[in-house]
Design an enzyme around this catalytic site. Structure first.
Site, PDB file in Angstrom:
ATOM      1  N   HIS A 168      -7.666   0.440  -4.493  1.00  0.00           N
ATOM      2  CA  HIS A 168      -8.480   1.220  -3.548  1.00  0.00           C
ATOM      3  C   HIS A 168      -8.975   2.448  -4.295  1.00  0.00           C
ATOM      4  O   HIS A 168      -8.166   3.220  -4.820  1.00  0.00           O
ATOM      5  CB  HIS A 168      -7.616   1.718  -2.384  1.00  0.00           C
ATOM      6  CG  HIS A 168      -7.305   0.686  -1.350  1.00  0.00           C
ATOM      7  ND1 HIS A 168      -6.578   0.969  -0.222  1.00  0.00           N
ATOM      8  CD2 HIS A 168      -7.656  -0.623  -1.260  1.00  0.00           C
ATOM      9  CE1 HIS A 168      -6.474  -0.125   0.526  1.00  0.00           C
ATOM     10  NE2 HIS A 168      -7.109  -1.104  -0.094  1.00  0.00           N
ATOM     11  N   CYS A 222      -3.645   2.533  -4.460  1.00  0.00           N
ATOM     12  CA  CYS A 222      -4.571   3.348  -3.665  1.00  0.00           C
ATOM     13  C   CYS A 222      -4.598   4.746  -4.267  1.00  0.00           C
ATOM     14  O   CYS A 222      -3.713   5.577  -4.006  1.00  0.00           O
ATOM     15  CB  CYS A 222      -4.140   3.388  -2.196  1.00  0.00           C
ATOM     16  SG  CYS A 222      -5.262   4.415  -1.225  1.00  0.00           S
ATOM     17  N   ASP A 241     -12.728   2.900  -1.043  1.00  0.00           N
ATOM     18  CA  ASP A 241     -11.973   3.188   0.165  1.00  0.00           C
ATOM     19  C   ASP A 241     -12.605   4.394   0.854  1.00  0.00           C
ATOM     20  O   ASP A 241     -12.929   5.387   0.207  1.00  0.00           O
ATOM     21  CB  ASP A 241     -10.526   3.492  -0.225  1.00  0.00           C
ATOM     22  CG  ASP A 241      -9.583   3.461   0.960  1.00  0.00           C
ATOM     23  OD1 ASP A 241      -9.961   2.915   2.013  1.00  0.00           O
ATOM     24  OD2 ASP A 241      -8.470   3.999   0.837  1.00  0.00           O
ATOM     25  N   HIS A 242     -12.768   4.297   2.119  1.00  0.00           N
ATOM     26  CA  HIS A 242     -13.331   5.373   2.951  1.00  0.00           C
ATOM     27  C   HIS A 242     -14.669   5.849   2.390  1.00  0.00           C
ATOM     28  O   HIS A 242     -15.014   5.578   1.249  1.00  0.00           O
ATOM     29  CB  HIS A 242     -12.373   6.568   3.067  1.00  0.00           C
ATOM     30  CG  HIS A 242     -11.042   6.174   3.644  1.00  0.00           C
ATOM     31  ND1 HIS A 242      -9.961   7.000   3.633  1.00  0.00           N
ATOM     32  CD2 HIS A 242     -10.632   5.019   4.235  1.00  0.00           C
ATOM     33  CE1 HIS A 242      -8.930   6.381   4.204  1.00  0.00           C
ATOM     34  NE2 HIS A 242      -9.316   5.171   4.564  1.00  0.00           N
ATOM     35  N   TYR A 260     -14.566   4.254   7.715  1.00  0.00           N
ATOM     36  CA  TYR A 260     -15.276   3.052   7.247  1.00  0.00           C
ATOM     37  C   TYR A 260     -16.771   3.069   7.594  1.00  0.00           C
ATOM     38  O   TYR A 260     -17.296   2.196   8.279  1.00  0.00           O
ATOM     39  CB  TYR A 260     -14.554   1.792   7.756  1.00  0.00           C
ATOM     40  CG  TYR A 260     -13.209   1.682   7.079  1.00  0.00           C
ATOM     41  CD1 TYR A 260     -13.095   1.085   5.832  1.00  0.00           C
ATOM     42  CD2 TYR A 260     -12.076   2.260   7.632  1.00  0.00           C
ATOM     43  CE1 TYR A 260     -11.881   1.029   5.171  1.00  0.00           C
ATOM     44  CE2 TYR A 260     -10.850   2.218   6.975  1.00  0.00           C
ATOM     45  CZ  TYR A 260     -10.769   1.596   5.745  1.00  0.00           C
ATOM     46  OH  TYR A 260      -9.571   1.558   5.088  1.00  0.00           O
ATOM     47  N   HIS A 285       0.870  -1.190   0.000  1.00  0.00           N
ATOM     48  CA  HIS A 285       0.000   0.000   0.000  1.00  0.00           C
ATOM     49  C   HIS A 285       0.903   1.235   0.000  1.00  0.00           C
ATOM     50  O   HIS A 285       1.857   1.300   0.774  1.00  0.00           O
ATOM     51  CB  HIS A 285      -0.862  -0.032   1.270  1.00  0.00           C
ATOM     52  CG  HIS A 285      -1.927   1.000   1.302  1.00  0.00           C
ATOM     53  ND1 HIS A 285      -1.683   2.332   1.556  1.00  0.00           N
ATOM     54  CD2 HIS A 285      -3.258   0.904   1.087  1.00  0.00           C
ATOM     55  CE1 HIS A 285      -2.834   2.995   1.515  1.00  0.00           C
ATOM     56  NE2 HIS A 285      -3.804   2.159   1.222  1.00  0.00           N
TER      57      HIS A 285
HETATM   58  C1  DNO Z   1      -6.661   3.193   5.904  1.00  0.00           C
HETATM   59  C2  DNO Z   1      -6.053   2.135   5.102  1.00  0.00           C
HETATM   60  C3  DNO Z   1      -4.676   1.716   5.539  1.00  0.00           C
HETATM   61  C4  DNO Z   1      -4.324   0.413   4.860  1.00  0.00           C
HETATM   62  C5  DNO Z   1      -2.990  -0.133   5.248  1.00  0.00           C
HETATM   63  C6  DNO Z   1      -2.645  -1.309   4.390  1.00  0.00           C
HETATM   64  O1  DNO Z   1      -7.814   3.404   5.793  1.00  0.00           O
HETATM   65  O2  DNO Z   1      -6.048   2.467   3.768  1.00  0.00           O
HETATM   66  O3  DNO Z   1      -4.631   1.564   6.906  1.00  0.00           O
HETATM   67  O4  DNO Z   1      -5.251  -0.554   5.202  1.00  0.00           O
HETATM   68  O5  DNO Z   1      -2.029   0.809   5.148  1.00  0.00           O
HETATM   69  O6  DNO Z   1      -1.593  -2.002   4.946  1.00  0.00           O
END
Ligand code: DNO
Length: 391
Positions: free
Chosen positions: A305, A278, A346-347, A363, A240
């Protein structure tokens, strides 16, 4: 792409039954109860996998199998920790869960200063405010030489903040930066810890004298050690990127830009050594042309992501709507080159009652569900484009 969702296990208030109803296909999760550094037993992996499958879903991606700090700073226990990591990978491979996300960010995983940043429409989003961060660094951590990392305008504003901030606001800032955003991702500091700042300072000290080159070396050491296990079980590792993709708190960060990614893919040139693309993390760095990077790294991307940020030259950034022109370009890059990749929204914003549910920061349920609907719409348009091209 496969529609996946980050789910925090049976304790998650968002249930698999709910996820099935909103069209999720795959689950992204981890054995959250196992302390960082310990082996993930095969029976526990299989038990969780069976549970996920009993809802007609599949365990698509592990996020994360955390890399212990001692592996990152090359502490004396590093080889033992890597051995444990390899056993966990082998167990995942035996169970058929073969995409593993991790990161190599020292101490602090992702960083935000506000997890309730109110927008004009009444929803809340995540925000990074450079002045607040500088205040945290210089006045709360009191890190030696911290002031050298900020320009005079930011420092002036941080000094002003130090004079006006209330005790409550100060505690909230500490809680946001080192507890609420971290507890559920790396377990370094949790809600139960009574002295988070003292603990955090100790963790920072572990990296005294470690620069970018040394951290790079430690990443290569780790990846080279685990690759034979990955090959044996065909486990795809996906790092990531650093979030945000710039240096923080004097800690080295090494996955911040196209050249960093290029370096890491070449340093261990094995298709199983890949990337979690991401878009949100990368977009917070003004150096990054994110759609371009998606095209360039698609073949080594194993997991995506989807989210985006609005970054400003003064170093602040805010998470913005998933319905975003740049994100369409990112989705297009992957739908055309690698359409079976797992992706997760993501988020999400906090909205429509998400606010008081106590979800892990970022989340939410409704906010992510809206994001998923928007992403599905964008994917449908792109699928049409693909079909038209074929005709
Ligand atoms: C936060 C996430 C990160 C991700 C880690 C992966 O929302 O995107 O914490 O899960 O960095 O190892």
């Amino acid at each position: 792409m496969e529609k996946t969702w980050r789910w925090f296990g049976r304790k998650d208030k968002i249930t698999l039954d709910m996820l099935r109803q909103i069209g999720v296909e795959g689950i992204v999760t981890a054995l959250h109860d196992i302390p960082n550094g310990e082996i993930w037993p095969l029976e526990k992996i299989i038990e969780l996998k069976d549970y996920i499958e009993s809802y007609g879903l599949r365990w698509s991606v592990v996020e994360s199998l955390p890399v212990s700090e001692a592996i990152k700073y090359a502490g004396p226990e590093r080889d033992q920790l890597i051995e444990n990591y390899k056993v966990s990978l082998a167990n995942l491979g035996k169970a058929g869960v073969t995409t593993v996300c991790y990161n190599f960010m020292p101490v602090l995983d992702w960083a935000r200063t506000d997890i309730f940043h109110r927008l004009a429409d009444g929803t809340y989003t995540l925000y990074f405010d450079k002045v607040k961060f500088a205040y945290f660094d210089c006045f709360i951590l009191e890190r030696a030489d911290a002031y050298k990392d900020y320009d005079s305008e930011i420092l002036k504003q941080a000094e002003e903040l130090a004079l006006t901030i209330s005790e409550e606001e100060k505690n909230e800032l500490i809680d946001t930066i080192i507890v609420k955003t971290q507890g559920f991702v790396n377990g370094n500091i949790t809600e139960e810890d009574r002295h988070p700042v003292a603990l955090f300072k100790k963790l920072l000290q572990l990296y005294d004298g470690i620069d970018r080159d040394m951290l790079r070396e430690n990443l290569v050491y780790f990846l080279s050690s685990i690759m034979p296990t990955c090959e044996q079980y065909q486990v795809k590792m996906c790092i990531h990127p650093d979030d945000p993709p710039f240096q923080l708190l004097g800690l080295p960060r090494i996955i911040t830009s196209a050249s960093d990614i290029e370096w890491m893919l070449k340093a261990v040139d094995n298709p199983l050594n890949g990337l979690t693309f991401c878009a949100g993390s990368l977009s917070a760095g003004l150096q990054n042309d994110v759609p371009e990077m998606a095209k360039r790294f698609a073949s080594r991307t194993h997991f995506v992501h989807l989210r985006y940020t609005g970054a400003t030259p003064d170093g602040n950034f805010m998470e913005v709507s998933h319905l975003n022109k740049r994100l369409i370009e990112v989705i297009r890059a992957f739908e055309f080159t690698n359409p079976t990749l797992p992706m997760r929204v993501d988020h999400g914003r906090l909205m429509l009652g998400d606010e008081d549910k106590g979800y892990n920061a970022g989340y939410s349920f409704h906010g992510r569900m809206l994001g998923l609907a928007q992403v599905e719409g964008m994917m449908a348009v792109i699928d049409d484009e693909k079909n038209n091209l074929k005709q």
